[in-house]
Design an enzyme around this catalytic site. Sequence first.
Site, short mmCIF file in Angstrom:
data_model
loop_
_atom_site.label_atom_id
_atom_site.label_comp_id
_atom_site.label_asym_id
_atom_site.label_seq_id
_atom_site.Cartn_x
_atom_site.Cartn_y
_atom_site.Cartn_z
N ARG A 1 49.29 38.07 7.97
CA ARG A 1 47.87 37.93 8.35
C ARG A 1 46.95 38.60 7.32
NH1 ARG A 1 47.15 39.09 14.73
NH2 ARG A 1 47.13 41.26 14.03
N SER B 1 52.33 51.09 19.16
CA SER B 1 52.18 49.94 20.05
C SER B 1 52.42 48.63 19.32
CB SER B 1 50.81 49.94 20.73
OG SER B 1 49.79 49.69 19.81
N ASP C 1 44.33 62.26 25.62
CA ASP C 1 45.17 61.06 25.79
C ASP C 1 45.59 60.97 27.25
OD1 ASP C 1 46.80 59.12 23.65
OD2 ASP C 1 47.82 59.30 25.58
N TYR D 1 41.80 40.02 24.39
CA TYR D 1 41.66 41.05 23.37
C TYR D 1 40.45 40.75 22.50
CZ TYR D 1 42.87 44.27 19.56
OH TYR D 1 42.85 45.26 18.62
N GLN E 1 48.82 59.03 19.68
CA GLN E 1 49.61 58.33 18.65
C GLN E 1 48.71 57.32 17.94
OE1 GLN E 1 52.67 56.49 21.17
NE2 GLN E 1 51.54 54.55 21.20
N ARG F 1 45.12 35.61 21.70
CA ARG F 1 44.45 36.91 21.83
C ARG F 1 43.14 36.75 22.60
NH1 ARG F 1 48.61 37.81 19.91
NH2 ARG F 1 49.24 39.27 18.27
#
Length: 244
Positions: free
Chosen positions: A204, A183, A38, A146, A17, A143
């Site tokens: 953003r 997601s 995946d 990340y 995806q 974040r």
Amino acid sequence: MTGRLQGKSALVTAAGQGMGRAAVLAFAREGARVIATDLKPELLAGLPAGVSTRQLDVLDDAAVQAFVEGMAAVDILFNCAGYVHQGTILDCSVADWDFSFDLNVRSMFVLTKAMLPKMIGAGGGVILNMASVLGAHKAAPNRLAYAASKAAVAGFTRALAVDHVKQGIRVNCVCPGTVDTPSLGDRIQAFADPVQARKDFVARQPMGRLATAEEIAETFVYLVSDESSFMTGQAIFVDGGMSL
Ligand code: NAD
């Protein structure tokens, strides 16, 4: 018309995806023979005839090793798998940090290390890594893991590129802004006010919208095709102006 990837083979991780799937569709449209992998095989259903599919958990070193051992070199390797941990350092457990680095960076190291000798043996190839504007260029609140892991992707990309430039290997990474993928939708729904959360994600980007996975995939095609033949070690921002 001949596709820009005619005669090339491509391996894509996290292809079920989002941007991984968009990459598969764009690479196949351009004539590549694509192997789409995946964690969740059910997500690989419905891809065009000619795309081969395979369940692959990029966190499973033994499975990655066995998978690569059983295949010929590919011309194109797209390390797309990754995930977003939300929170500051105070919200981030050691397990959260480790998982972020395992999925976002270590998985690229393991798969690339397995595949690269075959690519070199075949005379060269192109590696594309998934980074993000967050970490590779700027920070955003909440974040920590990340951004740190995506910054590591940019460093990994440059280091790999410089080590193997003389062996016909090009390596670049893409740094998207906010992209409308499943997601992201899940993360938006997890906020107390999802409508406001979506507005905040949109804000953003100075362009005032989210990207589609399909428009980011056009940059993937460019970076894995011979159109970018003099480009290596670069972090390419496709972000609606987010990095400005
Ligand atoms: P997504 O997050 O919606 O889908 C991710 C896919 O990864 C799923 O199909 C899932 O099954 C697969 N996956 C998860 N764990 C896996 C594993 N261990 N092994 C193999 N596959 C696994 O897709 P997306 O939002 O396009 O994200 C893809 C990449 O793009 C990630 O690296 C992400 O960090 C990065 N990225 C996303 C955005 C964004 O705004 N969506 C922005 C910048 C970078």
